[in-house]
Design a protein around this motif. Structure first.
Motif, PDB file in Angstrom:
ATOM      1  N   ALA A 191     -12.511  -5.830 -23.693  1.00 23.53           N
ATOM      2  CA  ALA A 191     -13.248  -5.881 -22.391  1.00 23.53           C
ATOM      3  C   ALA A 191     -14.926  -6.761 -22.525  1.00 23.53           C
ATOM      4  O   ALA A 191     -14.938  -7.419 -21.543  1.00 23.53           O
ATOM      5  CB  ALA A 191     -13.817  -4.071 -22.787  1.00 23.53           C
ATOM      6  N   ALA A 192     -15.052  -7.103 -24.069  1.00 23.45           N
ATOM      7  CA  ALA A 192     -16.297  -7.907 -24.239  1.00 23.45           C
ATOM      8  C   ALA A 192     -16.002  -9.257 -24.120  1.00 23.45           C
ATOM      9  O   ALA A 192     -16.814  -9.826 -23.682  1.00 23.45           O
ATOM     10  CB  ALA A 192     -17.201  -7.349 -25.940  1.00 23.45           C
ATOM     11  N   THR A 193     -14.967  -9.562 -24.664  1.00 20.13           N
ATOM     12  CA  THR A 193     -14.832 -10.641 -24.108  1.00 20.13           C
ATOM     13  C   THR A 193     -14.076 -11.354 -22.797  1.00 20.13           C
ATOM     14  O   THR A 193     -15.059 -12.225 -22.648  1.00 20.13           O
ATOM     15  CB  THR A 193     -13.370 -11.064 -25.428  1.00 20.13           C
ATOM     16  N   VAL A 194     -13.868 -10.197 -21.961  1.00 21.71           N
ATOM     17  CA  VAL A 194     -13.560 -10.565 -20.959  1.00 21.71           C
ATOM     18  C   VAL A 194     -15.175 -10.348 -20.051  1.00 21.71           C
ATOM     19  O   VAL A 194     -14.886 -11.411 -19.540  1.00 21.71           O
ATOM     20  CB  VAL A 194     -12.588  -9.119 -20.508  1.00 21.71           C
ATOM     21  N   GLY A 195     -15.679  -9.565 -20.224  1.00 24.67           N
ATOM     22  CA  GLY A 195     -17.455 -10.031 -19.677  1.00 24.67           C
ATOM     23  C   GLY A 195     -17.576 -11.576 -19.994  1.00 24.67           C
ATOM     24  O   GLY A 195     -18.340 -11.911 -19.660  1.00 24.67           O
ATOM     25  N   LEU A 196     -17.601 -11.728 -21.510  1.00 25.07           N
ATOM     26  CA  LEU A 196     -18.484 -12.861 -21.569  1.00 25.07           C
ATOM     27  C   LEU A 196     -17.466 -14.126 -21.375  1.00 25.07           C
ATOM     28  O   LEU A 196     -18.556 -14.940 -20.503  1.00 25.07           O
ATOM     29  CB  LEU A 196     -17.671 -13.396 -23.094  1.00 25.07           C
ATOM     30  N   LEU A 197     -16.204 -13.910 -21.198  1.00 22.53           N
ATOM     31  CA  LEU A 197     -15.561 -15.365 -20.593  1.00 22.53           C
ATOM     32  C   LEU A 197     -16.135 -15.289 -18.764  1.00 22.53           C
ATOM     33  O   LEU A 197     -16.297 -16.265 -18.125  1.00 22.53           O
ATOM     34  CB  LEU A 197     -13.793 -15.316 -20.089  1.00 22.53           C
ATOM     35  N   ARG A 198     -16.363 -14.152 -18.315  1.00 18.25           N
ATOM     36  CA  ARG A 198     -16.417 -14.096 -16.894  1.00 18.25           C
ATOM     37  C   ARG A 198     -18.317 -14.596 -16.511  1.00 18.25           C
ATOM     38  O   ARG A 198     -18.317 -15.272 -15.852  1.00 18.25           O
ATOM     39  CB  ARG A 198     -16.056 -12.450 -15.752  1.00 18.25           C
ATOM     40  N   SER A 199     -18.961 -14.039 -17.534  1.00 20.00           N
ATOM     41  CA  SER A 199     -20.112 -14.552 -17.515  1.00 20.00           C
ATOM     42  C   SER A 199     -20.646 -15.978 -17.100  1.00 20.00           C
ATOM     43  O   SER A 199     -21.899 -16.161 -16.831  1.00 20.00           O
ATOM     44  CB  SER A 199     -21.574 -13.242 -18.706  1.00 20.00           C
ATOM     45  N   ALA A 200     -20.217 -16.791 -18.025  1.00 24.44           N
ATOM     46  CA  ALA A 200     -19.911 -17.892 -18.265  1.00 24.44           C
ATOM     47  C   ALA A 200     -19.197 -18.825 -16.765  1.00 24.44           C
ATOM     48  O   ALA A 200     -19.520 -20.217 -17.262  1.00 24.44           O
ATOM     49  CB  ALA A 200     -19.114 -18.299 -19.692  1.00 24.44           C
ATOM     50  N   GLY A 201     -18.710 -18.350 -16.135  1.00 25.18           N
ATOM     51  CA  GLY A 201     -18.020 -18.866 -15.412  1.00 25.18           C
ATOM     52  C   GLY A 201     -16.703 -19.172 -15.327  1.00 25.18           C
ATOM     53  O   GLY A 201     -16.534 -19.190 -14.413  1.00 25.18           O
ATOM     54  N   LEU A 202     -16.151 -18.803 -16.152  1.00 23.23           N
ATOM     55  CA  LEU A 202     -14.502 -18.247 -15.836  1.00 23.23           C
ATOM     56  C   LEU A 202     -14.004 -17.320 -15.640  1.00 23.23           C
ATOM     57  O   LEU A 202     -14.392 -16.430 -15.428  1.00 23.23           O
ATOM     58  CB  LEU A 202     -14.110 -18.301 -17.568  1.00 23.23           C
ATOM     59  N   THR A 203     -13.008 -17.595 -14.388  1.00 19.66           N
ATOM     60  CA  THR A 203     -12.274 -16.777 -13.835  1.00 19.66           C
ATOM     61  C   THR A 203     -10.599 -16.811 -13.979  1.00 19.66           C
ATOM     62  O   THR A 203     -10.113 -17.255 -14.498  1.00 19.66           O
ATOM     63  CB  THR A 203     -12.503 -16.665 -12.078  1.00 19.66           C
ATOM     64  N   PRO A 204     -10.610 -15.258 -13.888  1.00 19.61           N
ATOM     65  CA  PRO A 204      -8.652 -14.932 -14.226  1.00 19.61           C
ATOM     66  C   PRO A 204      -7.845 -15.675 -13.446  1.00 19.61           C
ATOM     67  O   PRO A 204      -8.142 -15.631 -11.451  1.00 19.61           O
ATOM     68  CB  PRO A 204      -8.579 -13.851 -14.077  1.00 19.61           C
ATOM     69  N   VAL A 205      -7.078 -16.387 -14.148  1.00 16.56           N
ATOM     70  CA  VAL A 205      -6.522 -17.725 -13.200  1.00 16.56           C
ATOM     71  C   VAL A 205      -4.249 -16.564 -12.963  1.00 16.56           C
ATOM     72  O   VAL A 205      -3.778 -17.244 -12.257  1.00 16.56           O
ATOM     73  CB  VAL A 205      -6.367 -18.850 -13.524  1.00 16.56           C
ATOM     74  N   ARG A 206      -4.233 -16.755 -13.718  1.00 15.82           N
ATOM     75  CA  ARG A 206      -2.868 -16.243 -14.355  1.00 15.82           C
ATOM     76  C   ARG A 206      -2.162 -14.854 -15.496  1.00 15.82           C
ATOM     77  O   ARG A 206      -3.396 -14.694 -16.970  1.00 15.82           O
ATOM     78  CB  ARG A 206      -2.232 -17.198 -15.354  1.00 15.82           C
ATOM     79  N   VAL A 207      -1.622 -14.083 -15.438  1.00 15.88           N
ATOM     80  CA  VAL A 207      -1.062 -13.182 -16.312  1.00 15.88           C
ATOM     81  C   VAL A 207      -0.571 -13.149 -17.306  1.00 15.88           C
ATOM     82  O   VAL A 207       0.465 -13.152 -16.638  1.00 15.88           O
ATOM     83  CB  VAL A 207      -1.292 -11.368 -15.811  1.00 15.88           C
ATOM     84  N   TYR A 208      -0.319 -13.282 -17.998  1.00 17.54           N
ATOM     85  CA  TYR A 208       1.228 -13.250 -19.254  1.00 17.54           C
ATOM     86  C   TYR A 208       1.245 -11.646 -19.674  1.00 17.54           C
ATOM     87  O   TYR A 208       0.137 -10.883 -20.439  1.00 17.54           O
ATOM     88  CB  TYR A 208       0.927 -14.082 -19.980  1.00 17.54           C
ATOM     89  N   PHE A 209       3.119 -11.543 -19.919  1.00 19.78           N
ATOM     90  CA  PHE A 209       3.256 -10.026 -20.554  1.00 19.78           C
ATOM     91  C   PHE A 209       3.650 -10.292 -21.946  1.00 19.78           C
ATOM     92  O   PHE A 209       4.340 -11.306 -21.770  1.00 19.78           O
ATOM     93  CB  PHE A 209       3.857  -8.781 -20.164  1.00 19.78           C
ATOM     94  N   GLU A 210       3.319  -9.830 -22.661  1.00 18.64           N
ATOM     95  CA  GLU A 210       3.990  -9.615 -24.721  1.00 18.64           C
ATOM     96  C   GLU A 210       5.135  -8.562 -23.592  1.00 18.64           C
ATOM     97  O   GLU A 210       5.152  -7.501 -23.950  1.00 18.64           O
ATOM     98  CB  GLU A 210       3.466  -9.707 -24.948  1.00 18.64           C
TER      99      GLU A 210
END
Length: 345
Positions: A159-178
């Protein structure tokens, strides 16, 4: 991403590359310098500590870290960052990579992290700012006037990494499953069609396999051609004995291929032994004939013969080839998810 390149401004303008990157402050107690190959053991420890804190289902090996420094096109002095405490311990790291073979979309990928005990001090935010700056410089320097991407992957539970990326202007574009499938249950009946045979991987066929991969993935979202050098990268855990080729009897051409990996460092974390499908592809001229399930079934049979307990693979959940549905029908189930976050230029 599709775009009419005739309407794009030059990449040098779109990238908005700064003259100088924003180097993180020393006020947090860390000093900053480039990474070097001699940092490999310390960087492995740091990456593993981060993986434990983020509940990742895998561990990065020393060999995987070492190979990050390989490649003639990498400028380690400018594309890496190390944050070191007063005792000389590595507490933060960053790496920006620009694959040299990109043609239709020129990409940069951001990797990095901060030791769990050093989080909450703003270090991650400053490291990410440095990465984005350097990514913009690398994109501008390519001179490739095509769509561009600054990308970073994050696991769903980080969650912390996700929040950091979003705050820097990176948005989700693709989801990958293992995904994984136990091998103590019956394997599907999926033979190759007549006129094709399965061959073991061989060095003599390696370049043919690269060209087959570029053909197979030419229309896949997020995929760009592999150069001979980039094709050889990322092979620290390559398992040639589990890797397979589907060959056309009439032409001796590679119709499909499966590249496998053996990540023994993950087995203790997972609680089982496994073999991993790094790449699976079928060239357009041979599609619709059951080659992919035949290669997967042959791969799983090899694993089971060696006493391996589980087969694993990763999949783009929006892959238009129907890969997710194929894997589900063959008994694979998702157990982990990650997302590509990006700035599209």
């Amino acid at each position: 991403m599709s775009s009419d390149t005739t309407t794009l401004r030059p990449i040098a303008e779109r990238a908005q590359a700064p003259a100088e990157v924003r180097v993180p402050s020393t006020a947090t107690g860390l000093t900053w310098r480039p990474l070097t190959p001699s940092d490999t053991p310390a960087l492995t420890r740091l990456v593993n500590d981060i993986e434990v804190a983020d509940a990742e289902p895998f561990r990065t090996s020393d060999e995987e870290i070492a190979e990050r420094f390989d490649g003639s096109g990498k400028d380690i002095a400018r594309d890496t960052l190390a944050g070191v405490d007063e005792d000389g311990e590595l507490r933060a790291w960053a790496f920006v990579v620009q694959p040299p073979g990109d043609v239709s979309v020129v990409r940069t990928f951001l990797e990095g992290g901060v030791h769990p005990r050093w989080r909450g001090r703003g270090i991650g935010r400053e490291v990410l700012a440095w990465e984005v700056d350097r990514a913009r410089q690398l994109l501008a320097a390519t001179g490739k006037d095509v769509p561009a991407r600054i990308g970073a992957f994050a696991s769903e539970q980080a969650a912390a990494t996700v929040g950091l990326l979003r705050s820097a202007g990176l948005t989700p574009v693709r989801v990958y499953f293992e995904m994984r499938r136990p091998l103590d249950v019956a394997l599907p009946d999926a033979p190759l069609p007549p006129g094709l045979r399965v061959e073991a991987w061989s060095d003599a066929r390696d370049e043919d396999a690269r060209l087959a991969h570029n053909d197979a993935f030419a229309s896949h979202w997020g995929s760009e051609p592999r150069t001979p050098e980039s094709w050889q990268e990322g092979r620290a855990q390559f398992a040639p004995g589990w890797s397979l080729l589907a060959v056309d009897d009439a032409t001796d051409e590679i119709a499909g291929y499966l590249v496998a990996g053996r990540y023994e460092q993950d087995w203790e974390v997972a609680g089982y032994s496994s073999g991993y499908v790094e790449l699976l592809g079928v060239r357009p001229a041979w599609r619709g004939r059951g080659i992919a399930p035949a290669l997967l079934t042959a791969f799983m049979a090899r694993l089971r013969e060696e006493g391996i307990q589980v087969a694993e693979l990763g999949v783009d959940t929006e892959n238009r080839s129907g890969a997710l549905g194929l894997y589900t029908r063959l008994g694979f189930e998702a157990f982990h998810s990650s997302t590509l976050y990006s700035i599209e230029l």
